[in-house]
Write an enzyme that holds these catalytic residues in place. Structure first.
Site, PDB file in Angstrom:
ATOM      1  CG  HIS A  36      -4.091  -1.383  -1.610  1.00 50.01           C
ATOM      2  ND1 HIS A  36      -5.233  -2.070  -1.976  1.00 50.01           N
ATOM      3  CD2 HIS A  36      -4.454  -0.568  -0.586  1.00 50.01           C
ATOM      4  CE1 HIS A  36      -6.233  -1.694  -1.196  1.00 50.01           C
ATOM      5  NE2 HIS A  36      -5.790  -0.783  -0.345  1.00 50.01           N
ATOM      6  CB  SER A  78      -0.901   0.013   1.239  1.00 45.89           C
ATOM      7  OG  SER A  78      -1.488   1.294   1.354  1.00 45.89           O
ATOM      8  CG  MET A 132     -11.387   3.544   2.118  1.00 47.73           C
ATOM      9  SD  MET A 132      -9.783   3.536   2.924  1.00 47.73           S
ATOM     10  CE  MET A 132      -8.731   3.587   1.492  1.00 47.73           C
ATOM     11  N   GLY A 148      -8.851   4.573   7.038  1.00 42.62           N
ATOM     12  CA  GLY A 148      -8.568   5.988   7.256  1.00 42.62           C
ATOM     13  C   GLY A 148      -7.086   6.262   7.432  1.00 42.62           C
ATOM     14  CG  MET A 172      -8.271   7.470   2.390  1.00 41.58           C
ATOM     15  SD  MET A 172      -7.463   7.495   3.991  1.00 41.58           S
ATOM     16  CE  MET A 172      -6.642   5.887   3.964  1.00 41.58           C
ATOM     17  CG  HIS A 178      -9.464   0.449  -0.546  1.00 44.07           C
ATOM     18  ND1 HIS A 178      -8.889   0.228   0.698  1.00 44.07           N
ATOM     19  CD2 HIS A 178     -10.804   0.456  -0.325  1.00 44.07           C
ATOM     20  CE1 HIS A 178      -9.839   0.104   1.602  1.00 44.07           C
ATOM     21  NE2 HIS A 178     -11.006   0.252   1.018  1.00 44.07           N
ATOM     22  N   GLY A 218      -2.916   4.413   7.873  1.00 44.13           N
ATOM     23  CA  GLY A 218      -2.007   3.278   7.916  1.00 44.13           C
ATOM     24  C   GLY A 218      -1.472   3.102   9.330  1.00 44.13           C
ATOM     25  N   GLY A 219      -0.789   1.995   9.549  1.00 42.19           N
ATOM     26  CA  GLY A 219      -0.080   1.792  10.805  1.00 42.19           C
ATOM     27  C   GLY A 219      -0.945   1.441  12.001  1.00 42.19           C
ATOM     28  N   GLY A 256       1.038  -2.024   4.215  1.00 48.12           N
ATOM     29  CA  GLY A 256       1.735  -0.751   4.047  1.00 48.12           C
ATOM     30  C   GLY A 256       2.953  -0.664   4.938  1.00 48.12           C
ATOM     31  CG  ASP A 274      -5.244   2.676   0.866  1.00 45.60           C
ATOM     32  OD1 ASP A 274      -6.221   1.919   0.781  1.00 45.60           O
ATOM     33  OD2 ASP A 274      -4.138   2.334   1.322  1.00 45.60           O
ATOM     34  CG  MET A 289     -11.834  -2.525   5.073  1.00 43.86           C
ATOM     35  SD  MET A 289     -10.277  -2.171   4.214  1.00 43.86           S
ATOM     36  CE  MET A 289      -9.377  -1.209   5.443  1.00 43.86           C
ATOM     37  CG  ASP A 337      -6.331  -2.542   3.169  1.00 44.19           C
ATOM     38  OD1 ASP A 337      -5.246  -2.266   3.692  1.00 44.19           O
ATOM     39  OD2 ASP A 337      -6.994  -1.734   2.482  1.00 44.19           O
ATOM     40  N   GLY A 338      -4.995  -3.907   6.309  1.00 35.67           N
ATOM     41  CA  GLY A 338      -4.890  -3.199   7.580  1.00 35.67           C
ATOM     42  C   GLY A 338      -4.190  -4.031   8.637  1.00 35.67           C
ATOM     43  N   GLY A 339      -3.032  -3.550   9.083  1.00 35.29           N
ATOM     44  CA  GLY A 339      -2.303  -4.264  10.132  1.00 35.29           C
ATOM     45  C   GLY A 339      -1.771  -5.616   9.700  1.00 35.29           C
TER      46      GLY A 339
HETATM   47  C1  DX5 Z   1      -6.349   1.748   5.643  1.00 34.12           C
HETATM   48  C2  DX5 Z   1      -5.958   1.490   4.210  1.00 34.12           C
HETATM   49  C3  DX5 Z   1      -4.847   0.519   4.085  1.00 34.12           C
HETATM   50  C4  DX5 Z   1      -3.558   0.954   4.713  1.00 34.12           C
HETATM   51  C5  DX5 Z   1      -2.961  -0.253   5.372  1.00 34.12           C
HETATM   52  O1  DX5 Z   1      -7.359   2.703   5.656  1.00 34.12           O
HETATM   53  O2  DX5 Z   1      -7.072   0.975   3.478  1.00 34.12           O
HETATM   54  O3  DX5 Z   1      -4.639   0.116   2.747  1.00 34.12           O
HETATM   55  O4  DX5 Z   1      -2.622   1.476   3.812  1.00 34.12           O
HETATM   56  O5  DX5 Z   1      -1.828   0.146   6.042  1.00 34.12           O
HETATM   57  P1  DX5 Z   1      -1.078  -0.761   7.102  1.00 34.12           P
HETATM   58  O6  DX5 Z   1      -0.595  -1.992   6.406  1.00 34.12           O
HETATM   59  O7  DX5 Z   1       0.004   0.131   7.568  1.00 34.12           O
HETATM   60  O8  DX5 Z   1      -2.078  -1.089   8.194  1.00 34.12           O
HETATM   61 ZN    ZN Z   2      -6.701   0.040   1.409  1.00 35.63          ZN
END
Ligand code: DX5
Ligand code: ZN
Length: 237
Positions: free
Chosen positions: A31, A6, A66, A140, A35, A64, A142-143, A195, A33, A135, A173-175
């Site tokens: 990927h 990501s 959002m 919203g 937003m 993606h 990363g990290g 990410g 994102d 998800m 996606d996420g963590g």
């Molecule tokens: C979160 C995004 C993710 C994000 C994941 O809102 O949709 O794609 O980049 O980031 P990590 O891998 O750092 O959780």
């Molecule tokens: Zn995403």
């Protein structure tokens, strides 16, 4: 198994080089994102950035959305070079027309479900999609930390896929990191967005290879057949 770094976690001062770095590091997809500051409390990239990425890398761009009003964004992002467009099931009554619009634009059709939304919300649409995105954090930022309660949702979608004989990809996606990727792959996921756990590493190539190996091993242990295809939509069932 698809590993999709990501770009949200990349170094924005050298965004194009980060995309190229991911390609050299044998990522399968990128990927991206999007937003809108309304569906989620953050703002990221517009179609112009996707157009620049399209010129900079051969990797499929997994976009993606959002966004509260994806209907006004599907065509601009597709024309900019998006390969897949994922919209959120939380938009409720605007589905399935959004999914048909993505299909009509010739993009891969993705449907995402947020952690608080019951997974049953995606069930009516499974035959219409190429990808279901469960998800594993609230979108919203990363990290964030992986939300363990989402694992049964991955298992449920994988069960429906098998029961219905469908072949959409099952994305998380996420963590997603070397530990949680094993949980997700064991639950039936075959497409992994990550990410922070990838772009934070000095060797992106090694980090991607490690994540892929761990996912394949965990899927094998759980009895899922690992999909080798990098650009198709053949899943791991
Ligand atoms: C979160 C995004 C993710 C994000 C994941 O809102 O949709 O794609 O980049 O980031 P990590 O891998 O750092 O959780
Ligand atoms: Zn995403």
């Amino acid at each position: 198994m698809i590993i999709a770094p990501s770009l949200l976690a990349s170094n924005y001062a050298r965004f194009r080089d980060e995309a190229r770095r991911a390609q050299k590091a044998r990522a399968d997809w990128l990927h991206v994102d999007i937003m809108d500051g309304h569906f989620v409390p953050n703002l990221t990239f517009g179609p112009g950035i996707v157009r620049m990425l399209r010129k900079s890398t051969r990797l499929p761009l997994d976009v993606h959305l959002m966004c509260s009003r994806p209907e006004i964004l599907l065509r601009p992002f597709r024309e900019a070079g998006a390969w897949g467009l994922t919209v959120h099931v939380e938009l409720e009554n605007r589905l399935p027309s959004l999914l048909w619009d993505v299909r009509a634009l010739g993009a891969k059709v993705g449907l995402a479900v947020n952690p608080p939304t019951p997974v049953s919300a995606v069930k009516p649409f499974l035959k219409l999609v190429d990808l279901v995105l469960v998800m594993t954090v609230n979108p919203g930022y990363g990290g964030q930390s992986f939300i363990e309660e989402t694992v049964p949702k991955i298992e449920q979608v994988a069960r429906w896929r098998r029961e219905l004989g469908l072949n959409f990809r099952l994305q998380v996606d996420g963590g997603v990191d070397p530990r949680t990727i094993q949980e997700c792959a064991g639950a039936g996921a075959d497409t992994f967005v990550s990410g922070t756990a990838l772009f934070g590493k000095r060797s992106l190539k090694q980090a991607i290879a490690k994540m892929r190996r761990l996912a394949i091993e965990a899927a094998g242990k759980a009895g899922w057949r690992a999909a080798a295809s990098a650009d198709g939509v053949t899943p791991a069932t």
